[in-house]
Design a protein around this motif. Structure first.
Motif, short mmCIF file in Angstrom:
data_model
loop_
_atom_site.label_atom_id
_atom_site.label_comp_id
_atom_site.label_asym_id
_atom_site.label_seq_id
_atom_site.Cartn_x
_atom_site.Cartn_y
_atom_site.Cartn_z
N GLN A 135 5.05 8.78 -12.76
CA GLN A 135 5.87 8.10 -12.10
C GLN A 135 5.62 6.73 -11.55
O GLN A 135 4.85 6.74 -10.51
CB GLN A 135 6.75 8.98 -11.10
CG GLN A 135 7.13 10.32 -11.66
CD GLN A 135 8.33 10.03 -12.88
OE1 GLN A 135 9.04 9.21 -12.67
NE2 GLN A 135 7.88 10.82 -13.82
N VAL A 136 6.22 5.41 -11.99
CA VAL A 136 5.71 4.20 -11.58
C VAL A 136 7.01 3.68 -11.08
O VAL A 136 8.08 3.69 -11.50
CB VAL A 136 5.31 3.39 -12.92
CG1 VAL A 136 4.72 2.15 -12.60
CG2 VAL A 136 4.35 4.19 -13.65
N GLU A 137 6.78 2.91 -9.84
CA GLU A 137 7.75 2.15 -9.03
C GLU A 137 7.25 0.60 -8.65
O GLU A 137 6.16 0.64 -8.15
CB GLU A 137 8.32 2.71 -7.79
CG GLU A 137 9.51 2.24 -7.22
CD GLU A 137 9.77 3.16 -5.98
OE1 GLU A 137 10.13 2.61 -4.75
OE2 GLU A 137 9.89 4.37 -6.20
N ASN A 138 7.81 -0.30 -9.34
CA ASN A 138 7.34 -1.61 -9.02
C ASN A 138 6.25 -1.86 -9.52
O ASN A 138 5.18 -2.68 -8.60
CB ASN A 138 7.80 -2.05 -7.56
CG ASN A 138 7.80 -3.45 -7.38
OD1 ASN A 138 8.14 -4.28 -8.22
ND2 ASN A 138 7.25 -3.78 -6.14
N GLY A 139 5.76 -1.32 -10.57
CA GLY A 139 4.30 -1.43 -11.10
C GLY A 139 3.16 -0.41 -10.45
O GLY A 139 2.21 -0.31 -10.90
N GLU A 140 3.37 0.34 -9.42
CA GLU A 140 2.37 1.26 -8.81
C GLU A 140 2.69 2.61 -9.08
O GLU A 140 3.99 3.11 -8.89
CB GLU A 140 2.44 1.06 -7.32
CG GLU A 140 2.11 -0.36 -6.72
CD GLU A 140 2.19 -0.41 -5.31
OE1 GLU A 140 2.36 0.46 -4.60
OE2 GLU A 140 1.91 -1.77 -4.84
N ILE A 190 0.83 -3.77 -19.89
CA ILE A 190 -0.38 -4.72 -19.30
C ILE A 190 -0.70 -4.09 -17.99
O ILE A 190 0.17 -4.27 -17.08
CB ILE A 190 0.23 -5.92 -19.40
CG1 ILE A 190 0.74 -6.46 -20.67
CG2 ILE A 190 -1.07 -6.79 -18.79
CD1 ILE A 190 -0.45 -6.33 -21.55
N ILE A 191 -1.97 -3.59 -17.89
CA ILE A 191 -2.53 -2.97 -16.79
C ILE A 191 -3.47 -3.88 -16.03
O ILE A 191 -4.72 -4.36 -16.69
CB ILE A 191 -3.00 -1.54 -16.87
CG1 ILE A 191 -1.88 -0.84 -17.64
CG2 ILE A 191 -3.27 -0.86 -15.55
CD1 ILE A 191 -2.46 0.52 -17.87
N ASN A 192 -3.14 -4.24 -14.70
CA ASN A 192 -4.31 -5.22 -13.97
C ASN A 192 -4.90 -4.50 -12.89
O ASN A 192 -4.15 -3.33 -12.33
CB ASN A 192 -3.62 -6.53 -13.73
CG ASN A 192 -3.30 -7.13 -14.98
OD1 ASN A 192 -4.30 -7.87 -15.56
ND2 ASN A 192 -1.94 -7.44 -15.04
N LYS A 200 5.24 -4.62 -17.59
CA LYS A 200 5.92 -4.27 -19.02
C LYS A 200 6.93 -5.53 -19.21
O LYS A 200 7.74 -5.95 -18.27
CB LYS A 200 6.91 -3.13 -19.02
CG LYS A 200 7.63 -2.97 -20.34
CD LYS A 200 6.79 -2.02 -21.38
CE LYS A 200 7.49 -1.78 -22.38
NZ LYS A 200 6.70 -0.86 -23.27
N ASP A 201 6.76 -6.27 -20.41
CA ASP A 201 7.80 -7.50 -20.62
C ASP A 201 7.40 -8.64 -19.42
O ASP A 201 8.49 -9.21 -19.12
CB ASP A 201 9.05 -7.06 -20.62
CG ASP A 201 9.26 -6.27 -21.97
OD1 ASP A 201 8.43 -6.14 -23.04
OD2 ASP A 201 9.87 -5.32 -21.84
#
Length: 554
Positions: free
Chosen positions: A377-382, A425-427, A403-404
């Motif tokens: 579960q991902v929220e705002n990239g986290e 894309i994961i940073n 994403k995008d």
């Protein structure tokens, strides 16, 4: 791509990653070192005289001089193994891995001496008039083992892509992109055109390019490396102590580095050592076979210098740069590579020593931990789930999933610890390895951020010269297998693969290189062991003839 890498890693685990290969490689080096009474020590001074041309004769048959052959062979070995390979070894096995790289090089000096001498002795003239040599010719002409020669030649063609081509341009393109922001495919296209221009001229043009390129790139690289080592002079002694102090204890966890066992450091150090200097692989004898000489041992003497220069000097300097700067155990901001990403089913606290030890054991294969299956579960990239994500063999930090072009909110499917969809894309922060790590290290010196340009330029020159030399190894193997007419088609495929690999997955390229090395090395090691008596007799005859002709020399 991730599943393909997992398959390749499994194969590599049985081949290059297996203890049998490490002991075979070192065992052959130990055998010839004792059998020939430490030639890498006794003949080192004589080798420098030979490469200067002191004992050359008019009319010696061949296509290149001793120095040109050395430069060509060095350009084939001095590449990503020296810049990215050392960083990769330390990333996997800690400082102790560098020690085992040096041991491999010391023994490799003798192995190179033997394989080059025998290959030069049984070389031939190709149908186009050029010199053709390498282990396949002693296998055919002396051992009468055409089947073994065919295996070696086929593995050489494969290895020319897996060792000299794909990893080289992959590291160049990645480094140029990180430094200058130039897209990988553009770098691959430009260098592909230059590569074709050089290799169509054959060994004579290759030798003319490499004899100028190798010294120039070495000077540039040394300036950058010593700017870091001297800037961090207080860490020089601790770095040296770490290299030799961890040999029998394994490297302890430090910073983001989670530790490595003795066996793991040993295996990875030897493996990377071979990738760096290629002793035993049978590649350098192909270049040396073209050298002008009236007998074979003198060219074997020249080959002694290769692992000494390539690994004992250049790799040591790279290792001290990485260790003294401290970057090897630090986490750095980077874009995550899916092949290096793993989701564990439980939460582990990096601040807890027991948890760090468990993760460390998991990474070196001692005690596997359960992998996550389900939806993240991902929220705002986290990531919102309480679990552990490992990237580049370290706890991932500050991870943001995009994403995008925007931070992602939603669920992400995970199977056996791997993302099912690799379009995100994961940073975040984690350990890094290969050329990227060396690039960071070069910014920790007197030149500051400008140091990264030295690595990029040095890597470009090192790796490009390696690709040039390996194209020659491959075309000599193709000449053996299918005749001179096949070389043109090989060169076209070689350049095409060079372009493609500029934007291929880094981890997959390195794994492919590991497999190709083994497939080429084993037949060569078996062959030179079978010819140990021939080698001893050839060396004795050399010294008898030498003392008659040069009574006042050594």
């Amino acid at each position: 791509m991730q599943r393909l890498n997992e398959i390749l890693q499994t194969i590599d685990g049985y081949l290059g990653g297996g203890q049998w290969f490490v002991f075979l490689l070192l065992g052959v080096g130990v055998f010839f070192t004792l059998y020939l009474k430490f030639p890498q020590i006794r003949f080192l001074g004589h080798a420098f005289k030979v490469v200067r041309g002191k004992f050359d004769k008019e009319g010696d048959e061949g296509d290149t001089s001793h120095f040109q052959a050395l430069a060509t062979a060095l350009s084939g070995t001095v590449g990503t193994g020296n810049i990215g390979g050392v960083a990769f070894a330390i990333y996997l096995g800690g400082p102790a891995a560098l020690f085992w790289m040096l041991v491999t090089a010391f023994l490799g000096m003798t192995t190179k001496f033997v394989e080059v001498t025998l290959s030069h002795k049984y070389r031939e003239k190709a149908e186009d008039g050029s010199i053709a040599g390498g282990p396949m010719y002693y296998m055919k002409n002396k051992l009468n083992a055409k089947w073994l020669a065919a295996i070696f030649a086929g593995a050489t063609v494969l290895s020319s892509f897996g060792t000299g081509n794909m990893p080289q341009v992959n590291n160049i393109a990645s480094s140029v992109f990180a430094t200058f922001g130039i897209a990988q495919w553009i770098t691959g296209a430009v260098l592909g055109v230059l590569l074709m221009f050089v290799i169509v001229g054959g060994i004579k043009r290759i030798a003319k390019v490499t004899e100028k390129l190798v010294p120039s790139m070495a000077v540039l690289y040394f300036i950058g490396a010593f700017s870091v080592i001297l800037y961090n002079y207080e860490n020089i002694v601790p770095s040296i102590m770490a290299i030799f102090g961890d040999i029998f204890s394994g490297s302890a966890a430090t910073g983001g580095f989670l530790g490595a066992t003795i066996a793991y450091a040993f295996n990875r150090g030897v493996n990377r050592g071979l990738f760096s200097n290629e002793a035993g692989q049978g590649s350098a004898p192909i270049a040396h076979a073209a050298a002008k000489a009236h007998e074979p041992v003198s060219e074997g003497m020249v080959a002694i210098l290769e692992p000494f220069i390539d690994t004992i000097i250049i790799c040591t300097i790279t290792g001290l740069t990485l260790l003294s700067s401290g970057v090897w155990s630090e986490k750095h901001q980077n874009e995550f590579d899916y092949a290096e990403l793993q989701v564990l089913a439980q939460y582990y606290d990096e601040g807890n020593e027991q948890h760090r030890s468990q993760i460390g054991s998991h990474l070196v294969g001692k005690e596997a931990l359960p992998l996550y299956n389900g939806d993240l579960q991902v929220e705002n990239g986290e990531v919102q789930d309480e679990l552990t994500i490992i990237h580049m063999r370290s706890f991932a930090e500050d991870m943001v999933i995009n994403k995008d072009g925007t931070p992602y909110t939603g669920s992400i499917a995970v199977e056996n610890g791997s993302f099912v969809d690799d379009s995100y894309i994961i940073n975040g922060k984690s350990l890094v390895h290969s050329a990227e790590l060396t690039t960071i290290a070069f910014t920790r010196g007197f030149f500051g951020d400008f140091g990264k340009y030295i690595v990029s330029i040095g890597l470009l020159l090192f790796a490009f010269s390696t690709a040039i030399s390996w194209s020659y190894y491959g075309d000599r193997a193709m000449t053996y297998l299918a005749g001179s007419k096949s070389v043109l088609y090989y060169r076209l495929v070689y350049v095409g693969a060079f372009f493609f690999a500029s934007f291929a997955d880094t981890a997959i390229v390195w794994t492919m290189a590991n497999i190709a090395i083994v497939l080429m090395t084993v037949p060569n090691l078996v062959g030179i062991l079978m010819l140990s008596g021939d080698m001893r007799d050839t060396l004795k005859k050399y010294w008898v003839d030498f003392r008659k002709e040069w009574p006042d020399s050594k």
